[in-house]
Design a protein around this motif. Structure first.
Motif, short mmCIF file in Angstrom:
data_model
loop_
_atom_site.label_atom_id
_atom_site.label_comp_id
_atom_site.label_asym_id
_atom_site.label_seq_id
_atom_site.Cartn_x
_atom_site.Cartn_y
_atom_site.Cartn_z
N ILE A 273 26.02 22.79 21.70
CA ILE A 273 25.41 22.96 20.38
C ILE A 273 23.91 22.66 20.44
O ILE A 273 23.08 23.39 19.89
CB ILE A 273 26.10 22.04 19.35
CG1 ILE A 273 27.52 22.54 19.08
CG2 ILE A 273 25.31 21.99 18.05
CD1 ILE A 273 28.37 21.61 18.25
N THR B 263 31.35 36.28 21.01
CA THR B 263 30.48 35.15 20.64
C THR B 263 30.48 34.10 21.73
O THR B 263 29.43 33.57 22.12
CB THR B 263 30.95 34.54 19.31
OG1 THR B 263 30.78 35.50 18.26
CG2 THR B 263 30.14 33.29 18.96
N GLU C 169 21.97 27.41 16.67
CA GLU C 169 21.91 28.81 16.24
C GLU C 169 23.21 29.50 16.60
O GLU C 169 23.48 29.79 17.76
CB GLU C 169 20.73 29.51 16.94
CG GLU C 169 20.52 30.94 16.46
CD GLU C 169 19.32 31.60 17.12
OE1 GLU C 169 19.31 32.84 17.20
OE2 GLU C 169 18.42 30.88 17.56
N PHE C 170 24.02 29.78 15.57
CA PHE C 170 25.36 30.30 15.80
C PHE C 170 25.57 31.71 15.23
O PHE C 170 26.57 32.36 15.52
CB PHE C 170 26.41 29.38 15.16
CG PHE C 170 26.28 27.94 15.59
CD1 PHE C 170 26.16 27.61 16.92
CD2 PHE C 170 26.28 26.91 14.66
CE1 PHE C 170 26.04 26.29 17.33
CE2 PHE C 170 26.17 25.59 15.05
CZ PHE C 170 26.04 25.28 16.39
N THR C 171 24.65 32.20 14.41
CA THR C 171 24.81 33.51 13.79
C THR C 171 24.35 34.58 14.78
O THR C 171 23.20 34.58 15.22
CB THR C 171 23.99 33.61 12.50
OG1 THR C 171 24.39 32.57 11.61
CG2 THR C 171 24.20 34.96 11.83
N LEU D 163 34.12 26.27 20.63
CA LEU D 163 33.09 26.32 19.60
C LEU D 163 33.05 27.67 18.90
O LEU D 163 32.96 27.76 17.67
CB LEU D 163 31.72 26.02 20.23
CG LEU D 163 30.50 26.14 19.32
CD1 LEU D 163 30.59 25.16 18.15
CD2 LEU D 163 29.22 25.93 20.12
N ALA D 164 33.13 28.76 19.67
CA ALA D 164 33.05 30.10 19.09
C ALA D 164 34.20 30.36 18.13
O ALA D 164 34.02 31.01 17.09
CB ALA D 164 33.05 31.15 20.20
N LYS E 118 35.66 28.24 16.23
CA LYS E 118 35.34 27.56 14.96
C LYS E 118 34.23 28.30 14.21
O LYS E 118 34.31 28.47 12.99
CB LYS E 118 34.93 26.11 15.23
CG LYS E 118 36.08 25.24 15.72
CD LYS E 118 35.72 23.77 15.77
CE LYS E 118 34.76 23.46 16.89
NZ LYS E 118 34.50 22.01 17.01
N VAL E 119 33.21 28.74 14.94
CA VAL E 119 32.10 29.46 14.31
C VAL E 119 32.59 30.74 13.64
O VAL E 119 32.14 31.09 12.54
CB VAL E 119 31.03 29.79 15.37
CG1 VAL E 119 30.02 30.80 14.83
CG2 VAL E 119 30.31 28.51 15.82
N GLU E 120 33.54 31.44 14.28
CA GLU E 120 34.03 32.72 13.76
C GLU E 120 35.29 32.56 12.89
O GLU E 120 36.00 33.53 12.64
CB GLU E 120 34.30 33.68 14.91
CG GLU E 120 33.09 33.95 15.79
CD GLU E 120 31.94 34.63 15.05
OE1 GLU E 120 32.14 35.04 13.88
OE2 GLU E 120 30.85 34.72 15.63
N SER E 121 35.54 31.34 12.44
CA SER E 121 36.61 31.07 11.46
C SER E 121 38.00 31.42 11.95
O SER E 121 38.84 31.92 11.20
CB SER E 121 36.33 31.82 10.13
OG SER E 121 35.07 31.45 9.61
#
Length: 281
Positions: A127, A55, A133-135, A84-85, A87-90
């Motif tokens: 961002i 990601t 757009e993060f998905t 950032l990635a 956080k986006v990917e938990s």
């Protein structure tokens, strides 16, 4: 916001960095260096086996279509996109841990503040550049699914998966994700891996067509991807296994299989002007 990150060919070389005087070779080299820095830091942070890494690499290549490598904040891009990635990917980590790993600063957090502020500021720019757009859909997960659908025998399946993921690691450090959809990447990488594992001897054009039908990707897309992956690896001097791939003649005959950087063919000669007929006596 649904952005289209698949850029047309004529925009591939028109990046902010190129407009700032960075050559194509320099930009490619710098992208690869940044991707490697992300992977090294991810391993130290315990993120190497998470989807945060691919990601972050996608984020990096996309952001570099908006931010120039000549920007003062460009050196902080690897840290910002991985932060950032994660956080986006938990799978988040403390920002101080990122600063410590990326910049070899001591673990004492008081000395991290300038870099912390710089990375947080750049993260907001990232961002915005990504259009919130993060998905993402990654070729790696699609690849495993396609391999299982092909019904290969166990030993070939294991070898093909391993070789495919090796090729994907090379693909991820290159900006090819701006030219191909994830499904196209997964299918083309699998095509190269299968030829590498089983060899091309005895494979007929009919066999090849059945494989391409099972992959659900047109032959011209596979030809284009294979040629461009090899071309970029050669240009970047990457010791990739993709350079061992020899495409079958019916695939290389496709015009899209020619390298992007190959000069266009010379124009046909102009016809000689015909002389007017002599006047009648």
């Amino acid at each position: 916001m649904d952005l289209n990150w698949k850029l047309p060919d004529e925009l591939q070389s028109c990046t902010p960095s190129s407009r700032d005087g960075v050559t194509a070779e320099e930009e490619l080299s710098k992208r690869i260096q940044m991707c490697r820095a992300i992977r090294v830091a991810a391993k130290a942070l315990g993120l190497a086996s998470t989807v945060a890494v691919p990601t972050a690499l996608v984020f990096l290549h996309r952001v570099l279509t908006v931010i120039s490598l000549r920007s003062p904040s460009a050196e902080d891009l690897p840290c910002a996109v991985l932060f950032l990635a994660a956080k986006v990917e938990s799978c988040p980590r403390r920002l101080s841990d990122f600063v410590h790993r990326f910049y070899n600063l001591p673990k004492i957090e008081q000395g991290h503040e300038p870099k912390r502020r710089a990375v947080m500021k750049l993260e907001r720019e990232v961002i915005t550049a990504l259009g919130f757009e993060f998905t993402l859909e990654h070729p790696g997960s699609l690849l495993d699914q396609i391999v299982d659908e092909l019904g290969l025998v166990d030993d070939i399946r294991v070898l093909t998966k391993g070789r495919s993921h090796e090729l994907l690691e090379d693909y991820e450090v290159l900006p090819l994700g701006l030219q191909f959809e994830p499904r196209e990447v997964a299918a083309a990488v699998l095509y190269m891996a299968l030829y590498s594992v089983v060899g091309g001897q005895g494979v007929t054009q009919a066999d090849d067509q059945r494989l391409l039908t099972a992959l659900s990707v047109p032959a011209e897309v596979v030809a284009k991807f294979c040629a461009r992956l090899q071309s970029l690896c050669q240009a970047a001097r990457l010791p990739s296994r993709c350079l061992d791939f020899v495409a079958p003649p019916w695939l290389t005959a496709h015009p899209l299989a020619q390298p992007r950087w190959a000069p266009p063919p010379p124009p046909p000669p102009l016809p000689s002007p015909s002389l007017p007929p002599p006047p009648a006596p």
